[in-house]
Enzyme design. Structure first.
Site, PDB file in Angstrom:
ATOM      1  N   ARG A   1     -68.761  38.084   1.131  1.00  0.00           N
ATOM      2  CA  ARG A   1     -68.657  39.338   1.871  1.00  0.00           C
ATOM      3  C   ARG A   1     -67.670  40.173   1.071  1.00  0.00           C
ATOM      4  NH1 ARG A   1     -67.080  41.235   7.485  1.00  0.00           N
ATOM      5  NH2 ARG A   1     -65.348  39.771   7.416  1.00  0.00           N
TER       6      ARG A   1
ATOM      7  N   ASP B   1     -71.171  38.500 -10.568  1.00  0.00           N
ATOM      8  CA  ASP B   1     -70.818  37.920 -11.865  1.00  0.00           C
ATOM      9  C   ASP B   1     -70.073  36.596 -11.694  1.00  0.00           C
ATOM     10  OD1 ASP B   1     -71.937  40.105 -13.083  1.00  0.00           O
ATOM     11  OD2 ASP B   1     -70.061  40.988 -13.770  1.00  0.00           O
TER      12      ASP B   1
ATOM     13  N   GLU C   1     -72.320  47.310  11.953  1.00  0.00           N
ATOM     14  CA  GLU C   1     -71.114  47.056  12.744  1.00  0.00           C
ATOM     15  C   GLU C   1     -70.385  48.338  13.112  1.00  0.00           C
ATOM     16  OE1 GLU C   1     -68.307  44.655  10.580  1.00  0.00           O
ATOM     17  OE2 GLU C   1     -68.731  45.584   8.663  1.00  0.00           O
TER      18      GLU C   1
ATOM     19  N   ASP D   1     -66.292  44.419  14.859  1.00  0.00           N
ATOM     20  CA  ASP D   1     -66.300  45.852  14.562  1.00  0.00           C
ATOM     21  C   ASP D   1     -67.349  46.577  15.404  1.00  0.00           C
ATOM     22  OD1 ASP D   1     -64.288  46.518  12.692  1.00  0.00           O
ATOM     23  OD2 ASP D   1     -65.354  45.393  11.150  1.00  0.00           O
TER      24      ASP D   1
ATOM     25  N   HIS E   1     -61.874  40.506   4.791  1.00  0.00           N
ATOM     26  CA  HIS E   1     -60.771  40.158   5.686  1.00  0.00           C
ATOM     27  C   HIS E   1     -60.165  38.791   5.370  1.00  0.00           C
ATOM     28  CE1 HIS E   1     -61.331  43.684   8.110  1.00  0.00           C
ATOM     29  NE2 HIS E   1     -62.576  43.383   8.398  1.00  0.00           N
TER      30      HIS E   1
HETATM   31 MG   LIG Z   1     -66.485  43.726  10.324  1.00  0.00          MG
END
Ligand SMILES: [Mg+2]
Ligand SMILES: [Mg+2]
Ligand SMILES: [Mg+2]
Ligand SMILES: [Mg+2]
Ligand SMILES: [Mg+2]
Ligand SMILES: [Mg+2]
Lengths: 256, 256, 256, 256, 256, 256
Positions: free
Chosen positions: B73, B87, B148, B174, B44
């Protein structure tokens, strides 16, 4: 779009925020908060041309409800530095290290089109903001000259009297060093420093232009406004972010 | 460099910070503050590959005294998304929207080299951090799977039991929506939400892996640690910066 | 501009170089050296879309005298990854981790327009290179499938027989791990590894497509060509630069 | 972090590497090799502000074990060019085309805070490195002035005597042209060129500052150190990379 | 690669295009159209160093069939601005706001190596284009000085006589303002403006250098060529794109 | 800010423009022209995440007077591709290559929050535009599914009936190839092509959603609107710019 230049010259209260980051997403959010302007620091900020341009676009993207406009503290007092900042869409410039009326005149000449100045015509993004008619652009551009050296302080009245200047802008750290401080917060020069601020405030008031000062937080900003400054900038995104992160860590890791 | 993966698996207390910005200068400063990790949000957050890479380099540039490491994330639970994050030098990945043991196994397989997993070998920046020996890299990489969704919650024990997982990571917004909330703070699901957190905490404890949760501030983080979570992330740079700017403006423009 | 795809299929000798850097200035210089192609590594390289595009433009900028063309080792075997690489102007793709004829067919379908494949039409930069006529583009695009897993090795003949494939491309590090090595140079699998290379070479020869292999230096490349591989890539800019810098430092700081 | 400035002034042996690329991933690797410094070339290098900043961050990211620091060869001898390089985190500057003691004094004034110089205060990234206390920053910043013109050579003793200078830095190509060469390697000026180097070496020795010279490889660097230069820079990433690629191609394509 | 400098000096007809965008993909396409040069505007264009470099690389990438070369209108008449444009691969520079022979001489000195000028040697990308031999580079570099101020007009013959200048280049907007116009199209100065153009054309013809003028479209360009100008630039990508989009919208939304 | 999604579903006439360039300055100007939307092409356009984000910010920066909003044609029909486009501030997505109702449902699920869909919550920039309340965001997001394959054409009614879809969007080039054309303008399929458009128009009309089509210019757009399409996109900046430059060159270089 507000005419920030006119507001400075009318000595209305203006409150700005200061960004040193090439982080347009952050700048766009800051532009929704409600400041009168966001100043992008091309002198000490961590950004080059592309960061300055992206940040100025971000100010405009976020300003649909707030009317916030972008200013640029230019890297140096040259026609090129001032010209590119304005062409990139800044509503005005903050020009560092002004030591004399001649330097102030040069700043104005760089910011204004003929016949008033010598700005070269090519109002790319600025066309969307404060132009492109030369006379309109000249009327709308803000020119703030920084008072932050002993020499600048010595020539305050002449500097303030230069036609086209929107206001005086105090740079506290350089000013303290210029007054002999060993570091920006050196208490040894505290009295001289405060006297200098009073001088700037009073000269601006006499000439009828803005008296603006750089501050580290809202509390100091509030105090300077109460003291008679007509404008304040609160600085900066980088230091505020670090302070927030540090504070959250302290709270999160508290042991009791 | 700390072995963050081992610390998660030993259920030591870890406190991280969350960045959604392509702003390496800011991230470097955040890395000097003392957090155990800084997580760069490729799902996000407002950043693509180049922002992720620059932020990870910035974490390392700032970490000389703090030992802070970078996590990512990832955008999605695919071998490519997980591979490029590792990597690029991440010490581990936080994998969103894990609904089942199969999805958790896939995440682990993407993060580990054969014979344990199926990560393709090409440890470019990661060579400088947690490798390049496959067995060493496998031992040092952190894999946090996000709980979530309602489905993820339903399969908690199987997910937590997947070999190679360092911890469970609660995504509160979420999760709330997954529990039927009309918005992330919807009080209608508050009780279900807290019950879900207890479940996650307890399953992690039983299996002997980390229980980590996303939080908006130090106060909430402190409370979750006190509640038995072994790790917390405080989020985010963008929201904290906006809050600071808003707060300074309120103080500066107060009228009395 | 050379038709590299045809050269692969005619089993001519081709020698390429490998870039893992978002460093277009360097890539342009590399493109003046005389390699048949420069492959930009979007899987393990330290670059995202903008780096891939800039590197491909740099190859073309440097190729005025050499005719060098750009290839992309794609991040994953998906229509989107292959499509964007080709649209960005790559003359072909190197597709990692091909385990079966089905996966090879999918790679070809992603790289070719109907009726032969399913590539979506929008030949932006590729229009300037190998198109835009669909049939012309299909004839000119190189599709190299990587043999670097045990499963891929098990299905060599079926993979090589997939229509549209220009050649097999050995990824030595993953292949070694896939054969049970504890690290890419593990001597324990050396014999199996060499046997696998012979297999690849022979299958490619029987089917009449290119046999290409990744190598760390000119010496190894020369040996593999002598052994019957029709193509070699020498990798990579990052490791060669580090080796050069290390070598110069050793010489400069020698004490006698 | 080493105090490179002090090491120059103590005439310790220092060996640096030279980057002309906006390629932070490469620079980070170079920073792990063990050089005392990596100099980022903002004059002739292919990079602007954002490249300079990213490269400086990359030096710090790679330096955790080596202690390598970043220098910048500035674009020009102006307060703005020197100020932004130092604010961006450089440990010192290499200032091109110094023709006189006045120019050398200007370089020092731009690099040092009052009362010693006139650097404007805003130590953004430099705060993390060599500051932010003005006296500390002044003590730690390296200022190397380039001797590479006939005029500079004529004023060597006065230039070297300017307080605050860490060392003289020979720019061989410009110096050769300045001595009348038709190209940098013109044998017609070889004797004059070598005599000039001896002059620089001896003046630096007499004044007690560093004598540094730009070299193309480790062998030349070794010879210059043996000759009495206290510092050498080996240049550059771009030319070494091209040489390596060319060499590998020659070996790979050899016919016997 | 064409020798554009020689073509200017031979007063051959040359037609260029003008880009103000950091949009290398667009510039590459423009470079395939067939213009003699594409000028990248570093003065009023919306681009910094990285945009200039990327655009110059894009010109070369697109020029394989057209031979188009890149020029740069520099930000200011300084050795640094002119040097970095040429090092970045420009075949020449357009230098704004030339008011006197001294300024014209300074421009030439910045663009040429000793002994003819004072350009510092470091021909990074330019090595691939018009060098690196100093004499060859000096012979091939184009130096166009802009006549766009009243002072420049007053010193036309002296300016045109400065050795090394390839041509005079009229900047119509600034010239109009310099002649007293209230805006660039002000009819009040139309006669003076046309007389000034005739002067420029005639002086260039007498001295035997190019007479070039900036124009908004092909029609004006054609007229100026017919009038005796030897070169025209058609400007710009941004304004033409806007005009096209506006025109398409008008047609699409027409109601009948 | 207009609710473009509602306008599509109400079958109001909407006219958009198409950008394939990472050129935010150009996109901002395009956003001032008056189109209802500007679509940024992340599938075939020459831009990655950072280009998409910068272009979306540019649309908002230019839209203060026009209300233009940004759409994204996503790279592929995945939750991640759709999620990042919306999080980055797009008002909707155009999803390529929809072959079935299942694929259309997946697109809607990726674009909408629970309980209607499965979009993950993290409305970074989108918070400033069409949210952040899930129900509000769901109501305001535009989801256009592309009909451009034979299979998609075969399943038109089922696709159009998928709840949450704002409209059908014809991709003419792929559709022509899908109908057997040898190139997008192949006259051999002209009749089939026109029949397919009628089908799309009629199905959309029956279901009561928008019928949108991609067009190369205003004239074609006008014709398609007259024919009953409710929306048109005019494409693209790159092709229009090239056409303009080519046209100006032709006029300028005409010999009579
Ligand atoms: Mg989430
Ligand atoms: Mg200051
Ligand atoms: Mg591999
Ligand atoms: Mg030099
Ligand atoms: Mg002009
Ligand atoms: Mg299509």
């Amino acid at each position: 779009m507000q005419n920030l230049s006119a507001r400075f010259r009318r000595r209305e209260r203006v409150i700005g925020y200061w960004s040193v980051l090439d982080a347009p997403v952050a700048v766009e959010w800051l532009s929704t908060v409600g400041y009168d302007y966001i100043a992008v620091d091309a002198q000490h900020g961590l950004l080059g041309y592309s960061g300055m341009l992206a940040d100025l676009m971000a100010v405009d993207a976020g300003a649909q409800k707030t009317g916030t406009v972008g200013l640029v503290r230019v890297r140096a007092n040259t026609p090129a530095d001032i010209g590119v900042a304005l062409d990139a869409g800044a509503s005005g410039v903050i020009v560092p290290m002004i030591n004399s009326a001649e330097e102030a005149k040069a700043a104005v000449a760089s910011a204004m089109y003929p016949p008033f100045g010598e700005r070269s015509f090519g109002p790319m993004r600025s066309r969307l903001r404060i132009g492109p008619e030369p006379a309109v652009a000249n009327a709308n551009v803000a020119v703030l000259v920084m008072i932050e050296t002993a020499r600048g302080l010595d020539h305050l009245p002449e500097i303030a009297a230069v036609p086209g200047i929107s206001g005086l802008y105090v740079g506290p750290s350089d000013l303290a060093l210029g007054l002999g401080a060993s570091h920006p917060k050196d208490p040894a020069v505290a009295d001289d420093f405060e006297r200098a601020l009073v001088q700037v405030r009073d000269v601006a008031s006499e000439v009828g232009i803005a008296a603006v000062i750089h501050t580290p937080d809202g509390r100091t900003a509030h105090r300077r406004l109460a003291q008679g400054f007509t404008g304040v900038t609160i600085a900066s995104d980088l230091t505020h972010l670090e302070a927030a992160a540090r504070n959250h860590l302290t709270i999160a890791s508290a042991t009791e």
